[in-house]
Scaffold this motif. Structure first.
Motif, PDB file in Angstrom:
ATOM      1  N   SER A  20      29.924  44.133  37.533  1.00  0.00           N
ATOM      2  CA  SER A  20      31.092  44.790  37.552  1.00  0.00           C
ATOM      3  C   SER A  20      32.064  44.369  36.062  1.00  0.00           C
ATOM      4  CB  SER A  20      31.921  43.688  38.649  1.00  0.00           C
ATOM      5  OG  SER A  20      32.280  42.580  38.358  1.00  0.00           O
ATOM      6  N   THR A  21      31.218  43.642  35.421  1.00  0.00           N
ATOM      7  CA  THR A  21      32.034  43.464  33.944  1.00  0.00           C
ATOM      8  C   THR A  21      32.377  45.195  33.444  1.00  0.00           C
ATOM      9  OG1 THR A  21      29.955  43.198  32.692  1.00  0.00           O
ATOM     10  CG2 THR A  21      31.216  41.373  33.538  1.00  0.00           C
ATOM     11  N   SER A  22      31.523  45.984  33.820  1.00  0.00           N
ATOM     12  CA  SER A  22      31.736  47.403  33.487  1.00  0.00           C
ATOM     13  C   SER A  22      32.908  47.918  33.907  1.00  0.00           C
ATOM     14  CB  SER A  22      30.381  48.334  33.514  1.00  0.00           C
ATOM     15  OG  SER A  22      30.213  48.291  34.993  1.00  0.00           O
ATOM     16  N   PHE A  23      33.232  47.716  35.126  1.00  0.00           N
ATOM     17  CA  PHE A  23      34.404  48.167  35.913  1.00  0.00           C
ATOM     18  C   PHE A  23      35.535  47.483  34.981  1.00  0.00           C
ATOM     19  CE2 PHE A  23      37.993  46.850  38.587  1.00  0.00           C
ATOM     20  CZ  PHE A  23      38.341  48.046  39.149  1.00  0.00           C
ATOM     21  N   PHE A  24      35.655  46.192  34.753  1.00  0.00           N
ATOM     22  CA  PHE A  24      36.675  45.753  34.315  1.00  0.00           C
ATOM     23  C   PHE A  24      36.960  46.246  32.614  1.00  0.00           C
ATOM     24  CE2 PHE A  24      36.064  42.568  37.588  1.00  0.00           C
ATOM     25  CZ  PHE A  24      37.400  42.545  37.984  1.00  0.00           C
ATOM     26  N   SER A  25      35.742  46.218  31.773  1.00  0.00           N
ATOM     27  CA  SER A  25      35.995  46.556  30.516  1.00  0.00           C
ATOM     28  C   SER A  25      36.231  48.112  30.551  1.00  0.00           C
ATOM     29  CB  SER A  25      34.411  46.474  29.872  1.00  0.00           C
ATOM     30  OG  SER A  25      33.489  47.179  30.296  1.00  0.00           O
ATOM     31  N   LYS A  26      35.749  48.969  31.203  1.00  0.00           N
ATOM     32  CA  LYS A  26      36.257  50.548  31.048  1.00  0.00           C
ATOM     33  C   LYS A  26      37.704  50.548  31.339  1.00  0.00           C
ATOM     34  CE  LYS A  26      34.561  55.042  32.085  1.00  0.00           C
ATOM     35  NZ  LYS A  26      33.731  55.971  32.481  1.00  0.00           N
ATOM     36  N   ASN A  27      38.119  50.084  32.370  1.00  0.00           N
ATOM     37  CA  ASN A  27      39.652  49.734  32.661  1.00  0.00           C
ATOM     38  C   ASN A  27      40.448  49.356  31.899  1.00  0.00           C
ATOM     39  OD1 ASN A  27      40.244  51.028  35.217  1.00  0.00           O
ATOM     40  ND2 ASN A  27      38.815  49.812  36.210  1.00  0.00           N
ATOM     41  N   ALA A  28      40.107  48.376  31.169  1.00  0.00           N
ATOM     42  CA  ALA A  28      40.861  47.372  30.009  1.00  0.00           C
ATOM     43  C   ALA A  28      40.696  48.657  28.842  1.00  0.00           C
ATOM     44  CB  ALA A  28      40.080  46.330  29.540  1.00  0.00           C
ATOM     45  N   GLU A  32      46.784  50.347  27.272  1.00  0.00           N
ATOM     46  CA  GLU A  32      47.575  50.208  26.032  1.00  0.00           C
ATOM     47  C   GLU A  32      47.106  48.695  25.516  1.00  0.00           C
ATOM     48  OE1 GLU A  32      52.010  49.819  23.954  1.00  0.00           O
ATOM     49  OE2 GLU A  32      51.399  51.395  25.576  1.00  0.00           O
ATOM     50  N   PHE A  33      46.593  48.617  24.390  1.00  0.00           N
ATOM     51  CA  PHE A  33      46.335  47.216  23.970  1.00  0.00           C
ATOM     52  C   PHE A  33      47.441  46.138  24.231  1.00  0.00           C
ATOM     53  CE2 PHE A  33      45.495  44.085  20.204  1.00  0.00           C
ATOM     54  CZ  PHE A  33      44.641  43.677  20.742  1.00  0.00           C
ATOM     55  N   LEU A  34      46.687  45.056  24.829  1.00  0.00           N
ATOM     56  CA  LEU A  34      48.016  43.939  25.171  1.00  0.00           C
ATOM     57  C   LEU A  34      48.933  44.227  26.040  1.00  0.00           C
ATOM     58  CD1 LEU A  34      48.039  41.879  21.680  1.00  0.00           C
ATOM     59  CD2 LEU A  34      46.396  41.645  23.473  1.00  0.00           C
ATOM     60  N   SER A  35      48.839  45.327  26.671  1.00  0.00           N
ATOM     61  CA  SER A  35      49.682  45.687  27.963  1.00  0.00           C
ATOM     62  C   SER A  35      49.196  44.557  28.698  1.00  0.00           C
ATOM     63  CB  SER A  35      49.594  47.278  28.207  1.00  0.00           C
ATOM     64  OG  SER A  35      48.292  46.915  28.888  1.00  0.00           O
ATOM     65  N   PRO A  36      50.236  44.478  29.961  1.00  0.00           N
ATOM     66  CA  PRO A  36      49.856  43.667  31.354  1.00  0.00           C
ATOM     67  C   PRO A  36      48.566  43.917  31.924  1.00  0.00           C
ATOM     68  CG  PRO A  36      52.150  43.934  31.213  1.00  0.00           C
ATOM     69  CD  PRO A  36      51.446  44.713  30.134  1.00  0.00           C
ATOM     70  N   GLY A  40      45.224  41.871  32.191  1.00  0.00           N
ATOM     71  CA  GLY A  40      44.636  41.584  33.519  1.00  0.00           C
ATOM     72  C   GLY A  40      43.178  42.073  33.787  1.00  0.00           C
ATOM     73  N   PHE A  41      42.952  43.399  33.237  1.00  0.00           N
ATOM     74  CA  PHE A  41      41.500  43.592  33.265  1.00  0.00           C
ATOM     75  C   PHE A  41      40.582  42.873  32.122  1.00  0.00           C
ATOM     76  CE2 PHE A  41      43.160  47.780  34.706  1.00  0.00           C
ATOM     77  CZ  PHE A  41      42.461  47.839  36.043  1.00  0.00           C
ATOM     78  N   TYR A  42      40.945  42.468  31.178  1.00  0.00           N
ATOM     79  CA  TYR A  42      40.172  41.735  30.191  1.00  0.00           C
ATOM     80  C   TYR A  42      39.983  40.303  30.659  1.00  0.00           C
ATOM     81  CZ  TYR A  42      38.364  40.336  25.589  1.00  0.00           C
ATOM     82  OH  TYR A  42      37.659  39.900  24.625  1.00  0.00           O
ATOM     83  N   PHE A  43      41.019  39.645  31.253  1.00  0.00           N
ATOM     84  CA  PHE A  43      40.934  38.507  31.942  1.00  0.00           C
ATOM     85  C   PHE A  43      39.716  38.326  33.097  1.00  0.00           C
ATOM     86  CE2 PHE A  43      42.315  35.222  34.960  1.00  0.00           C
ATOM     87  CZ  PHE A  43      42.033  33.888  34.376  1.00  0.00           C
ATOM     88  N   GLY A  44      40.030  39.436  33.952  1.00  0.00           N
ATOM     89  CA  GLY A  44      39.050  39.645  35.192  1.00  0.00           C
ATOM     90  C   GLY A  44      37.529  39.726  34.479  1.00  0.00           C
TER      91      GLY A  44
END
Length: 127
Positions: A20-28, A32-36, A40-44
């Motif tokens: 599922s890291t692929s889901f989070f990384s693709k969404n991140a 926009e860089f450093l947007s909420p 959130g996706f990066y933290f996930g």
């Protein structure tokens, strides 16, 4: 069910989580860089990787490392699942053939490993 079978099931659940890291990384990457949303996706993704790291250590206590690493290839299939389920991407015939080849390799390795384990147990029982 024996401990080895339970460890293999746990490994595959863990690999599902890991994939599922692929889901989070693709969404991140789409934010926009450093947007909420990016944070959130990066933290996930970091949380999933932390869960995976702890779980991996527990699984390899019960399985040979080579077997655990060979089964890691199943994340190819899970990655295809995530791409279809969440990103509506098309799966091509080449992707399916590639996944089948990977899975066949895992199955052959697992079979050979199980056979080697049986032979080792039989040899130890005769001594």
């Amino acid at each position: 069910m024996n401990k080895r079978a339970l460890a293999l099931i746990a490994l595959h659940v863990l690999l599902l989580i890991y994939s599922s890291t692929s889901f989070f990384s693709k969404n991140a990457a789409q934010q926009e860089f450093l947007s909420p949303a990016f944070i959130g996706f990066y933290f996930g993704m970091i949380v999933v990787l932390g869960i995976y790291a702890v779980g991996w250590q527990q699984v390899i206590k019960h399985l040979p490392l080579t077997l655990a690493f060979a089964n890691k290839a199943v994340t190819v299939a899970w990655g295809m699942f995530w791409s279809v389920a969440f990103f509506h991407e098309a799966i091509t015939a080449q992707m399916i053939v590639g996944a089948i080849i990977v899975m066949a390799g895992v199955a052959l390795f697992s079979y050979a490993d199980a056979r080697e384990q049986q032979e080792a147990n039989a040899a130890g029982g005769d001594a």
